[in-house]
Design a protein around this motif. Sequence first.
Motif, PDB file in Angstrom:
ATOM      1  N   ASN A   1     -20.797 -18.757   0.221  1.00  0.00           N
ATOM      2  CA  ASN A   1     -21.386 -17.456   0.504  1.00  0.00           C
ATOM      3  C   ASN A   1     -21.095 -16.892   1.896  1.00  0.00           C
ATOM      4  O   ASN A   1     -21.734 -15.939   2.324  1.00  0.00           O
ATOM      5  N   GLY A   2     -20.149 -17.489   2.612  1.00  0.00           N
ATOM      6  CA  GLY A   2     -19.812 -16.951   3.928  1.00  0.00           C
ATOM      7  C   GLY A   2     -20.921 -17.056   4.951  1.00  0.00           C
ATOM      8  O   GLY A   2     -20.944 -16.317   5.942  1.00  0.00           O
ATOM      9  N   GLY A   3     -21.863 -17.960   4.733  1.00  0.00           N
ATOM     10  CA  GLY A   3     -22.968 -18.111   5.665  1.00  0.00           C
ATOM     11  C   GLY A   3     -24.143 -17.198   5.370  1.00  0.00           C
ATOM     12  O   GLY A   3     -24.911 -16.834   6.260  1.00  0.00           O
ATOM     13  N   TYR A   4     -24.308 -16.839   4.109  1.00  0.00           N
ATOM     14  CA  TYR A   4     -25.437 -15.981   3.683  1.00  0.00           C
ATOM     15  C   TYR A   4     -26.738 -16.775   3.665  1.00  0.00           C
ATOM     16  O   TYR A   4     -27.765 -16.324   4.142  1.00  0.00           O
ATOM     17  N   THR A   5     -26.702 -17.962   3.104  1.00  0.00           N
ATOM     18  CA  THR A   5     -27.823 -18.910   3.163  1.00  0.00           C
ATOM     19  C   THR A   5     -27.253 -20.309   3.290  1.00  0.00           C
ATOM     20  O   THR A   5     -26.066 -20.542   3.069  1.00  0.00           O
ATOM     21  N   THR A   6     -28.111 -21.260   3.617  1.00  0.00           N
ATOM     22  CA  THR A   6     -27.706 -22.657   3.671  1.00  0.00           C
ATOM     23  C   THR A   6     -28.884 -23.499   3.208  1.00  0.00           C
ATOM     24  O   THR A   6     -29.983 -23.002   3.010  1.00  0.00           O
ATOM     25  N   LYS A   7     -28.613 -24.792   3.004  1.00  0.00           N
ATOM     26  CA  LYS A   7     -29.680 -25.694   2.557  1.00  0.00           C
ATOM     27  C   LYS A   7     -29.770 -26.889   3.484  1.00  0.00           C
ATOM     28  O   LYS A   7     -28.760 -27.298   4.042  1.00  0.00           O
TER      29      LYS A   7
END
Length: 257
Positions: free
Chosen positions: A251-257
């Motif tokens: 996601n290009g750095g939209y969210t992370t976990k």
Amino acid sequence: MADHSIKGKVVLIAGGAKNLGGLIARDLAAQGAKAVAIHYNSASSKTEADATVAAIRSAGAEAVALQGNLISAGAVETLFADAVAAVGKPDIAINTVGKVLKKSFTDISEAEYDEMAAVNSKVAFFFLKEAGKHVNDSGKIVTLVTSLLGAFTPFYAAYAGTKAPVEHFTRAAAKEYGARGISVTAVGPGPMDTPFFYPAEGEDAVAYHKTAAALSSFSKTGLTDINDVVPFIRHLVSDGWWITGQTILINGGYTTK
């Protein structure tokens, strides 16, 4: 040593007529897949399904399009049976089926919840079940989820919430099918620049999503481009076979976990 190349393999893609699923089908055919069976839900997608079949054949692979509403276990069983009859047992099975609902938690009806659960959770569960029964040893199974699984956000309870179980399905299937050399993964793209995205979002939300990723300014639209997701799918179903039981957010750095 198992052969993890795409060349000569049989592929089944649920939701493979258009958008990301259609592009994956074309790509795997171009990578040398022997045959690609694509599923589409309704007659409204037949034109796109026929175009994808033509593109697959132009790339030198066998192709068949299979229609069906997959929200019953029987329908998923039929899809796999028909695909096997048409092109053989799959080496690669990919499920891109999904439905978005953006709505306040307190406004979601029981009927809406039931539909979201059927499309996003139930289809995924029975697709993984049938894949476990039909995919060849050393095969690859991928399910499309969403990067919202890594978000803390309102209005997507029914969407992200009914995609979330797929992470658990994926881990269980990876453990159970691993003895046969089968890898099982889930892929969560960010908001994608496809017709799937825009109907659920207002103008303000679209504007936000187009700037929310760390790499948004380097994307043509600011959103996740399906062309940037396909290479990761290609990797997971070939040389990336050692990745299993994981949810990969693309996601290009939209969210992370």
